[in-house]
Design an enzyme around this catalytic site. Structure first.
Site, mmCIF file in Angstrom:
data_model
loop_
_atom_site.group_PDB
_atom_site.id
_atom_site.type_symbol
_atom_site.label_atom_id
_atom_site.label_comp_id
_atom_site.label_asym_id
_atom_site.label_seq_id
_atom_site.Cartn_x
_atom_site.Cartn_y
_atom_site.Cartn_z
ATOM 1 N N HIS A 196 3.082 -69.073 -33.637
ATOM 2 C CA HIS A 196 2.838 -69.561 -34.995
ATOM 3 C C HIS A 196 1.350 -69.449 -35.351
ATOM 4 O O HIS A 196 0.999 -69.010 -36.449
ATOM 5 C CB HIS A 196 3.292 -71.015 -35.121
ATOM 6 C CG HIS A 196 4.772 -71.199 -35.235
ATOM 7 N ND1 HIS A 196 5.638 -70.856 -34.221
ATOM 8 C CD2 HIS A 196 5.539 -71.703 -36.249
ATOM 9 C CE1 HIS A 196 6.886 -71.145 -34.594
ATOM 10 N NE2 HIS A 196 6.849 -71.643 -35.822
ATOM 11 N N HIS A 221 3.137 -77.068 -28.500
ATOM 12 C CA HIS A 221 2.090 -76.313 -27.825
ATOM 13 C C HIS A 221 0.982 -77.216 -27.286
ATOM 14 O O HIS A 221 0.784 -78.336 -27.751
ATOM 15 C CB HIS A 221 1.458 -75.285 -28.775
ATOM 16 C CG HIS A 221 2.335 -74.119 -29.067
ATOM 17 N ND1 HIS A 221 2.619 -73.143 -28.134
ATOM 18 C CD2 HIS A 221 3.005 -73.769 -30.198
ATOM 19 C CE1 HIS A 221 3.424 -72.250 -28.676
ATOM 20 N NE2 HIS A 221 3.680 -72.603 -29.916
#
Length: 239
Positions: free
Chosen positions: A164, A208
């Site tokens: 992303h 993440h």
């Protein structure tokens, strides 16, 4: 190329600030990190993930075409090709690194600690079975909102680096390199802010670690430089 490298390096540093700050605090994701803002960050993070990222690509392609005042069909095709190359190369590099490093996502490590499911076992399963594990243990969990549970079901791959962040940062670097900053500073500034919020969302949603964001942003930089070189070579933009 040197002027554009100097110009974009400052923005790269901006993208590294938030994850570096978080990294220095030795932060580890927990459900307690979620708050009233998290749901809005979820909708924002969706703009950089499948399938909504396709609409984001279409939006930026149209935006760049308008701001660059591309008129001829050949130039439009060249611009689209430059942008597609940037997206494809970035995602190929990301996928190769993810497969090689095989690092577990923070939410998977939390599931391991909470429900004693080894992350090695989780990732040894096919994606469909990973999704079933999340359904079995998280669906009724009072700690995890339903919208995040559904997001986790669709994001069962490895964590390093952040796709992303790579996706969003690539668009920001492309905007900075291809568009005239003095003329389009407002649009470029909005895109840069979007990238930073994407980074924050990836941390907040347990997707993440800070290092994933750092490497994702760093990969985006040379990928965008490659596209800038092609855009110059194909005369889509001028000096």
């Amino acid at each position: 190329m040197l002027p554009i490298i100097k110009k974009t390096f400052f923005v790269l540093v901006l993208f590294l600030i938030a994850p570096i700050i978080v990294m220095t605090t030795n932060w580890q994701w927990q459900p307690e990190s979620l708050n009233a803002v998290s749901h809005y960050l979820f909708w924002l993070t969706e703009t950089a993930g499948v399938p909504w990222a396709l609409l984001t690509c279409l939006f930026f392609t149209l935006l760049f075409s308008l701001l660059l005042k591309v008129r001829s069909k050949i130039q439009i095709v060249k611009l689209i090709l430059v942008l597609v190359i940037a997206m494809v190369v970035g995602q190929l590099v990301k996928s190769a690194i993810k497969t090689y490093t095989a690092e577990s996502r923070p939410f998977v490590l939390w599931i391991e600690a909470e429900y004693s499911i080894q992350d090695e076992y989780f990732y040894s399963l096919p994606r469909s079975e990973r999704k079933e594990i999340i359904k079995e243990y998280i669906y009724q969990s009072p700690k995890i909102p339903h919208w995040l549970y559904k997001h986790w079901c669709n994001e069962t791959g490895y964590t390093f680096p952040s796709g992303h962040t790579l996706f969003a940062a690539t668009w920001a670097f492309l905007a900075l390199m291809l568009l005239n900053f003095k003329r389009h500073y407002f649009v470029i500034s909005i895109i840069i802010a979007w990238v930073i919020l994407i980074e924050i969302s990836r941390l907040d949603l347990g997707m993440h670690r800070p290092i994933d964001l750092i490497v994702g942003a760093i990969i985006a930089w040379p990928v965008a430089l490659l596209s800038y070189y092609l855009a110059r070579r194909w005369q889509i933009i001028k000096e």
